[in-house]
Each structure stands twice: as structure tokens, then as C-alpha cells.
Design a protein around this motif. Structure first.
Motif, mmCIF file in Angstrom:
data_model
loop_
_atom_site.group_PDB
_atom_site.id
_atom_site.type_symbol
_atom_site.label_atom_id
_atom_site.label_comp_id
_atom_site.label_asym_id
_atom_site.label_seq_id
_atom_site.Cartn_x
_atom_site.Cartn_y
_atom_site.Cartn_z
ATOM 1 N N CYS A 178 -6.418 42.861 5.768
ATOM 2 C CA CYS A 178 -7.536 43.040 6.698
ATOM 3 C C CYS A 178 -7.100 42.586 8.086
ATOM 4 C CB CYS A 178 -8.744 42.240 6.239
ATOM 5 S SG CYS A 178 -10.128 42.276 7.410
ATOM 6 N N VAL A 179 -7.625 43.244 9.093
ATOM 7 C CA VAL A 179 -7.324 42.896 10.486
ATOM 8 C C VAL A 179 -7.774 41.457 10.794
ATOM 9 C CG1 VAL A 179 -9.486 43.758 11.510
ATOM 10 C CG2 VAL A 179 -7.362 43.912 12.823
ATOM 11 N N ASN A 208 -15.857 43.394 2.902
ATOM 12 C CA ASN A 208 -16.367 43.917 4.159
ATOM 13 C C ASN A 208 -17.028 45.253 3.880
ATOM 14 O OD1 ASN A 208 -15.787 42.032 6.154
ATOM 15 N ND2 ASN A 208 -13.694 42.752 6.439
ATOM 16 N N GLY A 217 -7.106 47.087 6.900
ATOM 17 C CA GLY A 217 -8.099 47.513 5.914
ATOM 18 C C GLY A 217 -9.254 48.318 6.475
ATOM 19 N N PHE A 218 -9.578 48.148 7.746
ATOM 20 C CA PHE A 218 -10.752 48.870 8.267
ATOM 21 C C PHE A 218 -10.540 50.379 8.297
ATOM 22 C CE2 PHE A 218 -8.494 47.895 12.308
ATOM 23 C CZ PHE A 218 -8.576 49.106 12.995
HETATM 24 MO MO LIG Z 1 -11.058 44.493 7.534
#
Ligand SMILES: [Mo]
Ligand SMILES: Nc1nc2c(c(=O)[nH]1)N[C@H]1C(S)=C(S)[C@@H](COP(=O)(O)O)O[C@H]1N2
Length: 308
Positions: A128-129, A72, A224-225
């Protein structure tokens, strides 16, 4: 002067290796220093690092190929296959500015950081979301070690992370409805926690641009964002910074974003995650399994929206 430089992926492996070997990598790097010439990732170095055994991956390490080709990085595009495009991001020279409510604001060159920071390897999980996850041996150093250098003032309550925005090499920036640059944040207490890690390498090599090279952040108990890639500025501030994702969709992506299998994303469950590489589905863990190190940060924050 116009210099034609082949981009990283245009240089065949055989052309990259011999020269640094012949002249010594350090000498080759020194010769390029200050010329403004972007080095391909293969010509960079990170120090050899000892693995910190306090933090265990607990699962198999994700294949390097998976972790470096499924990314991402919206500045290069919204799909996962941006690794080739990301090779255009120059990795040298690179400076990280640390400023704001500090006694000694400073610009750190990436080479200074590699030379002076306490570099180690940590195997961390990343969740990750979007409900996929991986386990990566990162090379880096605790954010606390960098903050020590600048002397945070008592008025500093939050950290604001700003990442690179280079329109010439990042096609995603043309999507002007996104609130560039990518910004993230955390509290000073979270940033001082030993798990908060500035990453300069992965799999024993310099961090590839698609993973956020030459320097990115990671707090493995958060989605993760929160982990800004290719950092250019860390500001110590009094007010809670508004992040990129929060600006886009505050009901789905908040400030805290701690991993919690029991709090669903508005559009999907967070109970399980897909393991990158194997495709296996496994249960997601509270704080991504790092509760023993971080749960104490949140005991007085029960009224906050800690899980989105
Ligand atoms: Mo993510
Ligand atoms: N600058 C920037 N940082 C970013 C992103 C991004 O789009 N731009 N994506 C985030 C998201 S959603 C995740 S899951 C991780 C992915 O890191 P990886 O590609 O190394 O797996 O980076 C984070 N950092």
C-alpha cells in the motif's frame, strides 16, 4: 414481493452450512439463481486452484485474519475496520462488463468467469502507498485471458477499471466530495502482462467483500490503490483515464504508481514498509520486487512520472 434476508454476518455459521450440504451446494445456488437474493459469502464457491510457482511470495503469508480485517475500501468508510459493513455488498448476481474499443463487448456473469477462465492460485505481495504490506494467496486468472475474449482493437491504448457504487449499502458514497465511482487505469501493455491478475478468491475461499469480492484487480508491482475492488466495468479506451486518487490529489497519486523505495510520497518516505500482522519493518523493493517481469514495460517511458 418483500423478502427479508439476513445479511452475511447475521447468519450464524451453523445455519449456513447444513442446507447447502443437505441439498448440494450447486443445487442450493441454482435454486437461488435469478431470484435476486444476495447470497452470503459462505454459500459461494470458487474452483480448487493449483498454485502458480512462477511467482513466489518470498515472505511469510499474512495471517488470513489480518488481511481480511485491515482494509482500505473507502466506499464503506475511511478507516481500516470496514469488514463488517462490507458484508452488505451483495456478491450474487454479479456481472462485469467489458466494453469500449473491442470487437466483441460483453457482460460476464461471475459464475461464467469461474467456469471458463484459467483459474489458478498466486501468492502475491501487496504494498500500500501508506507503507504497509501483506502477502496473500489469491485465486484468480490473468486479465489477458479475459481481454482475449473481447478482441481489443488497435486503437485501444488504456484500460479503465470501474468499481461498484451502490448507495444503499455503501455509506462512504455519502461523502459526496469524493469523485465516485472508484476508477483506476493502466496501459494495455501493462494489463496484458501476465502478472496483471483478476482476483476471485483469497486463502482458498471466495474473495470476501471487504477485499473486493466477488472480483477485484491486482498488479503487485504497483501501489495497492491501483487495484480496484468489486469491479463492474472494464473499458478499453484511447485516452488515459483519470483515476479516483488522481482526481483527489494529483501531486500525491499519479497514473503509474509503480513501487519505488527511492521516491518518497510528498508526506512520508517509501524506503521501508510495515509488515501486516508482525509489525516488522522491512526495506521496500523497486517494483515491489517484480522488476524482472515488468521493468521492460517502462524503458521508453523515462519522461513519465512512473513512481507516484
Ligand atoms: Mo492503499
Ligand atoms: N473500490 C475500491 N478499491 C480499492 C480501494 C478503495 O477504497 N475502493 N482501496 C485501494 C487501496 S488504497 C488498497 S491498499 C487496496 C487494499 O486492498 P485490501 O483491503 O485487500 O488489502 O485496495 C484498493 N482498492
Amino acid at each position: 414481493m418483500l423478502i427479508q434476508i439476513p445479511r452475511g454476518w447475521e447468519i450464524p455459521e451453523r445455519d449456513v452450512t447444513p442446507e447447502p450440504l443437505a441439498f448440494g451446494r450447486r443445487a442450493a445456488l441454482a435454486a437461488l439463481a435469478g431470484t435476486g437474493i444476495a447470497l452470503p459469502a459462505a454459500a459461494q464457491e470458487i474452483p480448487a486452484a493449483t498454485r502458480n510457482l512462477r511467482y513466489r511470495g518470498e515472505r511469510d503469508i499474512t495471517a488470513e485474519r489480518e488481511a481480511t480485517t485491515y482494509n482500505n475500501y473507502y466506499e464503506f468508510g475511511t478507516d481500516k475496520g470496514i469488514h463488517r459493513a462490507a458484508q452488505r455488498l451483495p456478491q450474487r448476481p454479479w456481472t462485469l462488463r467489458v466494453e469500449g474499443l473491442v470487437d466483441r463487448p460483453r457482460e460476464f456473469g461471475i459464475e461464467d468467469l469461474l467456469r471458463t477462465m484459467p483459474i489458478e492460485e498466486r501468492v502475491y505481495r501487496l504494498r500500500c502507498v501508506e507503507a504497509w504490506s501483506m502477502v496473500v494467496p489469491w485465486t484468480g486468472f490473468p486479465l489477458a485471458a479475459l481481454l482475449e475474449q473481447v478482441g481489443p482493437r488497435t486503437e485501444a491504448k488504456y484500460l479503465r477499471f470501474e468499481t461498484a457504487a451502490l448507495p444503499g449499502v455503501m455509506p462512504g458514497l455519502r461523502q459526496s466530495w469524493y469523485p465516485w465511482p472508484y476508477v483506476e487505469g493502466c496501459t494495455i501493455e501493462e494489463g496484458m502482462n501476465d502478472l496483471s491478475f483478476l482476483v476471485v478468491g483469497a486463502y482458498g475461499k471466495p474473495l470476501p467483500p471487504q477485499n473486493g469480492g466477488p472480483i477485484r484487480f491486482h498488479q503487485p508491482w504497483k501501489y495497492g490503490f491501483k487495484a480496484g475492488k468489486s469491479l463492474v466495468r472494464i473499458s478499453l479506451v484511447a485516452e488515459r483515464p483519470k483515476s479516483f486518487w488522481e482526481a483527489i490529489q494529483p501531486s500525491e497519486y499519479g497514473f503509474w504508481a509503480n513501487v519505488n523505495p527511492e521516491v518518497a510520497h510528498p508526506r512520508w518516505s517509501q524506503a521501508t514498509e510495515r509488515v501486516l500482522g508482525t509489525g516488522e519493518r522491512i526495506p521496500t523493493r523497486l517494483f515491489n520486487g517484480y522488476g524482472e517481469f515488468v521493468a521492460g514495460l517502462y524503458t521508453n517511458l523515462q519522461r513519465e512520472r512512473l513512481w507516484t
